[in-house]
Design a protein around this motif. Structure first.
Motif, PDB file in Angstrom:
ATOM      1  N   UNK A  93       0.870  -1.176   0.000  1.00 24.06           N
ATOM      2  CA  UNK A  93       0.000   0.000   0.000  1.00 24.06           C
ATOM      3  C   UNK A  93       0.908   1.229   0.000  1.00 24.06           C
ATOM      4  N   UNK A  94       1.057   1.823  -1.174  1.00 19.94           N
ATOM      5  CA  UNK A  94       1.996   2.934  -1.341  1.00 19.94           C
ATOM      6  C   UNK A  94       1.276   4.261  -1.200  1.00 19.94           C
ATOM      7  N   UNK A  95       1.950   5.207  -0.573  1.00 24.25           N
ATOM      8  CA  UNK A  95       1.406   6.565  -0.436  1.00 24.25           C
ATOM      9  C   UNK A  95       2.471   7.558  -0.885  1.00 24.25           C
ATOM     10  N   UNK A  96       2.076   8.434  -1.818  1.00 26.99           N
ATOM     11  CA  UNK A  96       2.971   9.463  -2.349  1.00 26.99           C
ATOM     12  C   UNK A  96       2.551  10.833  -1.839  1.00 26.99           C
ATOM     13  N   UNK A 113      -1.129  -3.662  -6.161  1.00 23.50           N
ATOM     14  CA  UNK A 113      -0.698  -2.604  -5.251  1.00 23.50           C
ATOM     15  C   UNK A 113      -1.793  -1.557  -5.114  1.00 23.50           C
ATOM     16  N   UNK A 114      -1.972  -1.056  -3.894  1.00 21.65           N
ATOM     17  CA  UNK A 114      -2.896   0.048  -3.627  1.00 21.65           C
ATOM     18  C   UNK A 114      -2.096   1.337  -3.571  1.00 21.65           C
ATOM     19  N   UNK A 115      -2.547   2.362  -4.300  1.00 21.11           N
ATOM     20  CA  UNK A 115      -1.781   3.608  -4.389  1.00 21.11           C
ATOM     21  C   UNK A 115      -2.671   4.794  -4.039  1.00 21.11           C
ATOM     22  N   UNK A 116      -2.166   5.632  -3.157  1.00 22.04           N
ATOM     23  CA  UNK A 116      -2.825   6.878  -2.801  1.00 22.04           C
ATOM     24  C   UNK A 116      -1.760   7.966  -2.726  1.00 22.04           C
ATOM     25  N   UNK A 117      -2.202   9.214  -2.657  1.00 24.74           N
ATOM     26  CA  UNK A 117      -1.247  10.307  -2.571  1.00 24.74           C
ATOM     27  C   UNK A 117      -1.947  11.639  -2.482  1.00 24.74           C
TER      28      UNK A 117
END
Length: 289
Positions: A2-5, A26-30
């Motif tokens: 779970x990536x956060x930018x 993959x889960x992506x948020x930002x």
């Protein structure tokens, strides 16, 4: 994963795409600074949350709770790193967090008279922007040490790629061949940033690394090559001493160095996708066609 930018800009969006290509699950948020940008990203299968750098956000805090991989690309201000200022407590309590990444700049080194340098070179920045980066790097090292987490600091050279290249400046009529004898710059294609970020995230890489191309080159040579590639006139030489530039533009010419990328290639066991500006410009032109 779970990536956060923090900061879904040019490099972060490319890195998010690279992560998803390697792992569709993959889960992506930002974060973005405006609702308009969030709306533009609504169809990209990622969660775009508002953060203007001035105040914390409950939505961001909630997303950080189960983040595993954090990438920070927002520039610091005069008071240091914005993310640690507003979300330090949330990051300190994020139990799923496994890896941290900070996008810095090769500007932290300052001027070395065109000599080759690597990550062991002293940091002698020549402008306030780079001074702030040195401070922010150390803030992230301190935080990573407190949390016992691996941290990758990527010191990026001049970023270019599709939609942000010499071709665009030539077509807009803003490309200028400012000539300062002996001056060279490193560059890095955005897809190399993306690939390295994705691989470093998977490996939970730890350390500080330069991310630059193999061939630092005079800026006027890059413009000439790009102009010939698209059949446009080569802009005339403009001597550095007489060229009209803003203070920020002129500040880039105060630093002259050749930045080695051997450490990151060795750490990940890779070569760059676009090791020099010729390969990078060829890819951009091909992507346009």
């Amino acid at each position: 994963m779970k990536a956060f930018f923090f900061g879904l800009g040019f490099s972060s969006l490319a890195s998010a795409r690279a992560m998803r290509q390697r792992d569709p699950g993959v889960t992506i948020a930002g974060t973005v600074r405006s609702q308009a940008k969030a709306n533009l990203l609504a169809d990209c299968a990622l969660q775009a949350l508002l953060f203007d750098g001035k105040a914390s956000s409950p939505d961001v805090a909630e997303a950080l709770a189960d983040t595993t991989h954090l990438i920070q690309s927002i520039a610091p201000d005069e008071n240091g790193d914005l993310v640690l200022r507003h979300f330090r407590d949330e990051l300190a309590s994020a139990r799923q967090l496994e890896w941290l990444c900070y996008y810095s700049t090769v500007g932290v080194y300052g001027d070395f008279g065109g000599e080759w340098i690597d990550e062991t070179a002293p940091l002698v920045p020549r402008n306030m922007r780079s001074d702030r980066r040195v401070i922010a790097e150390q803030q992230w090292r301190d935080f990573a040490s407190e949390r016992g987490l691996p941290l990758t600091i990527l010191r990026l050279a001049g970023i270019y790629g599709p939609g942000r290249s010499t071709f665009d400046k030539l077509r807009a009529g803003t490309a200028r061949r400012v000539v300062k004898p002996g001056q060279v710059f490193n560059r890095i294609h955005v897809e190399d940033i993306a690939r390295v970020t994705a691989l470093a995230a998977e490996a939970r890489l730890e350390g500080t690394f330069n991310l630059s191309d193999d061939e630092p080159a005079p800026p006027q040579d890059v413009i000439e090559h790009a102009a010939r590639m698209i059949g446009m006139p080569v802009p005339p030489d403009l001597p550095y001493e007489t060229a009209e530039m803003t203070q920020m533009q002129r500040s880039f010419y105060r630093d002259n160095k050749r930045v080695s990328n051997r450490a990151i290639k060795r750490a990940l066991g890779i070569e760059l996708l676009y090791p020099d500006y010729r390969a990078g410009l060829a890819q951009i032109l091909e992507s346009e066609q």
